[in-house]
Enzyme design. Structure first.
Site, PDB file in Angstrom:
ATOM      1  N   VAL A  84      40.044  55.953  70.526  1.00 33.14           N
ATOM      2  CA  VAL A  84      40.998  55.961  69.413  1.00 33.14           C
ATOM      3  C   VAL A  84      41.732  54.637  69.265  1.00 33.14           C
ATOM      4  O   VAL A  84      42.349  54.386  68.232  1.00 33.14           O
ATOM      5  CB  VAL A  84      42.033  57.105  69.559  1.00 33.14           C
ATOM      6  CG1 VAL A  84      41.353  58.456  69.469  1.00 33.14           C
ATOM      7  CG2 VAL A  84      42.813  56.982  70.865  1.00 33.14           C
ATOM      8  N   LEU A 124      42.098  50.488  77.026  1.00 37.43           N
ATOM      9  CA  LEU A 124      41.373  51.273  76.035  1.00 37.43           C
ATOM     10  C   LEU A 124      41.945  52.681  76.048  1.00 37.43           C
ATOM     11  O   LEU A 124      42.188  53.257  77.112  1.00 37.43           O
ATOM     12  CB  LEU A 124      39.884  51.297  76.383  1.00 37.43           C
ATOM     13  CG  LEU A 124      38.968  52.189  75.545  1.00 37.43           C
ATOM     14  CD1 LEU A 124      38.915  51.694  74.101  1.00 37.43           C
ATOM     15  CD2 LEU A 124      37.560  52.217  76.142  1.00 37.43           C
ATOM     16  N   ASP A 181      58.557  44.590  71.943  1.00 39.30           N
ATOM     17  CA  ASP A 181      57.290  44.542  71.195  1.00 39.30           C
ATOM     18  C   ASP A 181      57.216  45.674  70.177  1.00 39.30           C
ATOM     19  O   ASP A 181      56.161  46.272  69.992  1.00 39.30           O
ATOM     20  CB  ASP A 181      56.110  44.608  72.163  1.00 39.30           C
ATOM     21  CG  ASP A 181      54.790  44.189  71.503  1.00 39.30           C
ATOM     22  OD1 ASP A 181      54.843  43.407  70.531  1.00 39.30           O
ATOM     23  OD2 ASP A 181      53.727  44.646  71.943  1.00 39.30           O
TER      24      ASP A 181
END
Length: 385
Positions: A29, A36, A144
């Site tokens: 996804v 990952l 972030d």
């Protein structure tokens, strides 16, 4: 796919996913710089989950420390608007996997699919601020925040994720950290001195993007980024310029032509689909001087947030996050031992036993408890068997 005891090994996008048999039906996804993410089904609960593989966490001390920091933060920060850690395990190949509840989409994908209606813009902004209030109260800066780090489910419940870059509230900070479009000007100007206000700048950029359907400051590089910020906010005031540490940066800022600010109600005059209060809050977030920027706690009391604001249901973190490890410069093997300890602690605190589908095996526990933990110096090759 192959199975080895409690673990099943699958190759996805050329990457080996080696997970406990508790999780099935893997589908990719998302892919980031450090991991990952696959969706999966938790056979124990029947719930859909997200399994994030941390790529080669022990390949360097920098990556090991980053992974350790993210794990510690996920264990400490527990809030409805933050992603929570449901499980963590170490594979035989010494990769680390974080398991969270699967969210349907993220704000970036949502914004690229269709314009947002005003009630969703308002509700999403509220939830981001509610989560940020909690994060900041713990002595943590996210650093972030961006649409792809804002996860949303089918009920419009929102969760902030990806704490890998999060950092202590400290007057001396390190340089470029966040995606450029959402980066506060003080990071570009000084590199080292910033605080929680950088997150509020990012929220302002995200709010503007939800309103207009496109990034507010799409800089091609940091020079262009700063230039287009001044097109809206005008030239930085002298007290902000005085905080610039780098002589090169100071010369660059002083070389720019003087610009007057554009009033926000003029800049966003065409955005009649949102309340004027939204533009007012935006103006309080996107301020050059971070000391004058609104805080998350204050933003929750802004009139734009009035439909959702509930002072009895906007909690703060009861204990400050312990950053004592953060300045440590340790070898990989030491970070590995500390990581093993945190994983074991997570499962003990959570009360996860064999009956509940324990992910840490008895062999791993024995390995953790060995004196010195004789771990390999280099991660093993990841080959599908």
């Amino acid at each position: 796919m192959s199975s080895d005891g409690e673990f099943t090994r699958t190759q996805i996008f050329g990457t080996v996913f080696e997970i406990t048999n508790r999780y099935t039906d893997l589908n990719p996804v998302g892919m980031g710089a450090f991991g990952l993410v696959c969706s999966a089904v938790d056979k124990l609960t029947g719930q859909n989950v997200a399994v994030k593989k941390i790529m080669k966490p022990f390949s360097t001390s920098v990556l090991a420390k980053r992974t350790y920091r993210e794990l510690k933060l996920l264990k400490h920060l527990k809030h409805e608007n933050l992603i929570t850690l449901d499980d963590i395990f170490l594979s035989p190949l010494e990769d680390i996997y974080f398991v969270n509840e699967l969210q349907g989409t993220d704000l970036h994908r949502l914004l690229t699919s269709r314009p947002l209606e005003k009630q969703f813009i308002q509700y999403f902004t509220y939830q981001i601020l509610r989560g940020l209030k909690y994060i900041h109260s713990a002595g943590v800066i996210h650093r972030d925040l961006k649409p792809s780090n804002i996860l949303i489910n089918e009920n419009c419940d929102l969760k902030i994720c990806d704490f890998g870059l999060a950092r202590i509230q400290d007057p001396q900070m390190t340089g470029y950290v966040s995606t450029r479009y959402y980066r506060a000007p003080e990071i570009m100007l000084t590199w080292q001195k910033y605080d929680t206000e950088v997150d509020l700048w990012s929220v302002g950029c995200i709010l503007a993007e939800m309103i207009e359907g496109k990034p507010l400051f799409p800089g091609k590089d940091h020079v262009h980024q700063f230039s287009i910020i001044t097109e809206l906010l005008g030239s930085p005031p002298p007290d902000v310029i005085d905080t610039i540490c780098s002589e090169n940066t100071l010369r660059f800022v002083q070389s720019l032509p003087h610009r007057d600010p554009i009033p926000f109600n003029e800049r966003f005059a065409q955005c009649t689909h949102v309340e004027p209060e939204a533009i007012d809050l935006l103006a309080k977030m996107l301020i050059f001087d971070p000391k004058k920027r609104i805080s998350a706690a204050s933003a929750l009391t802004h009139p734009y947030m009035e439909p959702y604001h509930d002072p009895t249901d906007e909690p703060i973190c009861e204990t400050k996050f312990d950053w004592s490890f953060n300045d440590a410069d340790l070898p990989v093997d030491t970070w590995r031992v500390m990581m093993y300890s945190e994983i074991l602690d997570f499962h003990q605190i959570g009360g996860v036993g064999e009956e509940a589908g324990q992910s840490v095996t008895q062999e791993e526990i024995a390995h953790i408890q060995q004196d010195g933990i004789q771990a390999p110096q280099q991660p093993q090759e990841q080959q599908v068997e």
